[in-house]
Scaffold this motif. Structure first.
Motif, mmCIF file in Angstrom:
data_model
loop_
_atom_site.group_PDB
_atom_site.id
_atom_site.type_symbol
_atom_site.label_atom_id
_atom_site.label_comp_id
_atom_site.label_asym_id
_atom_site.label_seq_id
_atom_site.Cartn_x
_atom_site.Cartn_y
_atom_site.Cartn_z
ATOM 1 N N ASP A 1 63.330 -65.828 -63.085
ATOM 2 C CA ASP A 1 62.370 -66.918 -63.263
ATOM 3 C C ASP A 1 62.855 -68.196 -62.585
ATOM 4 O O ASP A 1 62.066 -68.930 -61.982
ATOM 5 C CB ASP A 1 62.139 -67.161 -64.752
ATOM 6 N N SER A 2 64.152 -68.465 -62.665
ATOM 7 C CA SER A 2 64.702 -69.693 -62.082
ATOM 8 C C SER A 2 64.661 -69.693 -60.563
ATOM 9 O O SER A 2 64.689 -70.761 -59.948
ATOM 10 C CB SER A 2 66.160 -69.885 -62.544
ATOM 11 N N GLN A 33 55.990 -66.814 -59.624
ATOM 12 C CA GLN A 33 56.565 -67.104 -60.936
ATOM 13 C C GLN A 33 55.577 -66.788 -62.056
ATOM 14 O O GLN A 33 55.947 -66.221 -63.083
ATOM 15 C CB GLN A 33 56.994 -68.572 -61.019
ATOM 16 N N GLN A 34 54.305 -67.147 -61.848
ATOM 17 C CA GLN A 34 53.301 -66.851 -62.867
ATOM 18 C C GLN A 34 53.112 -65.350 -63.018
ATOM 19 O O GLN A 34 52.953 -64.840 -64.137
ATOM 20 C CB GLN A 34 51.969 -67.517 -62.511
ATOM 21 N N TRP A 79 55.407 -63.104 -62.535
ATOM 22 C CA TRP A 79 56.591 -62.632 -63.253
ATOM 23 C C TRP A 79 56.446 -62.885 -64.759
ATOM 24 O O TRP A 79 56.728 -62.016 -65.576
ATOM 25 C CB TRP A 79 57.817 -63.315 -62.692
ATOM 26 N N ARG A 80 55.965 -64.060 -65.107
ATOM 27 C CA ARG A 80 55.809 -64.380 -66.524
ATOM 28 C C ARG A 80 54.722 -63.539 -67.169
ATOM 29 O O ARG A 80 54.843 -63.145 -68.335
ATOM 30 C CB ARG A 80 55.525 -65.876 -66.685
ATOM 31 N N VAL A 125 57.961 -71.486 -71.586
ATOM 32 C CA VAL A 125 56.672 -70.993 -71.103
ATOM 33 C C VAL A 125 55.555 -71.415 -72.060
ATOM 34 O O VAL A 125 54.484 -71.859 -71.635
ATOM 35 C CB VAL A 125 56.706 -69.452 -70.965
ATOM 36 N N GLN A 169 65.580 -64.474 -67.092
ATOM 37 C CA GLN A 169 65.760 -65.904 -66.887
ATOM 38 C C GLN A 169 66.258 -66.208 -65.474
ATOM 39 O O GLN A 169 65.798 -67.150 -64.837
ATOM 40 C CB GLN A 169 66.757 -66.427 -67.933
#
Length: 295
Positions: free
Chosen positions: A198-199, A207-208, A210-211, A229, A195
């Protein structure tokens, strides 16, 4: 749930206080004594009247040389008001707790890091009565951890590396190795670190990425961030469906749609805006009227 990079950048030290002293010792080369114990403290520095003042994170470190107060300030941009508030924080804390205060500023910005590192002199020019020297952790000195074994040896430091360098050219390598290293620690701690990272990833592509990496870690999807998400995915799907409906309506009405207009419609992710365009698509005679505000 962490909602901003500002929160994540200082709350990582609440999660792992020892990371802060390791950063002081190994990154900033400050001979800080090894703490025996840490204690989180109230960040409210407000006096009875009337101005509210708060630090971001405040930790008490007990060492063989005495107790220290570690004041952590997360700084996104240059804020000249801090040149007055930071000396106040340190003086107030020293007077209240009779401990030595240490100011640590953490930032993702090179320019902000250079600004924050400048000593603060109060008093006669050239002969100040008070000098404050902030210690700064930022992209110029936080290590870039792109080696898998190095990331596994110190996962919190690897997380800090990802949070600090998430905008840089080595973001992909940092994130890939961190994703592997997170498998070596307990799932609850890993979910919190996920988290934090991501922040702090302001770059949408990073970010994408990472997700996408996190989809392989099943416990991630039980975390509140996972619901965010999933909701973003549902929202994106609704936007794509509405954009397709607009284009089908225009085609049915035999209204010519140039490529640039088609791309603009398909690129929009704002459901409300797309709804307005959809309503107009039933009435307009020229596709450019989609974007014309009513008089």
């Amino acid at each position: 749930m962490v909602s901003s990079s500002h929160e994540a950048l200082h709350r990582i030290f609440q999660k792992d206080p020892a990371l802060l002293t390791r950063a002081l010792q190994s990154v900033l080369r400050i001979p800080f004594p090894e703490p025996r114990e840490f204690a989180a403290m109230n960040v409210d520095l407000t006096e009875i009247e009337p101005v509210e003042r708060r630090v971001d994170t405040l930790l008490r470190a007990e060492t063989d040389e005495g107790d220290y107060l570690l004041v952590v300030e997360s700084q996104g941009d240059i804020d000249k008001r801090k040149r007055g508030s930071w000396p106040y924080y340190l003086s107030y804390l020293h007077e209240k707790y009779h401990c030595e205060p240490v100011l640590i500023v953490i930032t993702q910005s090179h320019a902000t890091a250079r600004w924050a590192a400048e000593p603060i002199h109060l008093g006669v020019r050239g002969c100040p009565s008070l000098t404050v020297r902030p210690f700064v952790l930022g992209p110029d000195n936080v290590p870039v951890i792109v080696d898998e074994r190095e990331a596994e040896r110190d996962v919190p430091l690897a997380v800090l590396s990802a949070m600090t360098h998430g905008r840089g050219p080595q973001a992909a390598a940092i994130l890939e190795n961190l994703a592997t290293a997170l498998r070596t620690i307990d799932p609850d701690s890993a979910a919190v670190f996920v988290q934090f990272v991501d922040s702090c990833l302001a770059d949408r592509q990073a970010q994408q990425m990472w997700r996408d990496l996190m989809t392989a870690i099943q416990y991630f999807w039980r975390h509140p961030l996972a619901e965010q998400v999933r909701e973003e995915g549902r929202e994106e799907g609704r936007a794509q469906e509405r954009a397709a409906t607009i284009l089908r309506t225009l085609q049915w009405r035999q209204i010519d749609v140039p490529d640039d207009i088609r791309d603009r419609i398909l690129a929009s992710t704002d459901i409300d805006v797309l709804g307005t365009w959809l309503d107009r698509s039933y009435e307009i005679a020229d596709v450019r009227e989609l974007f014309t505000e009513a008089p």
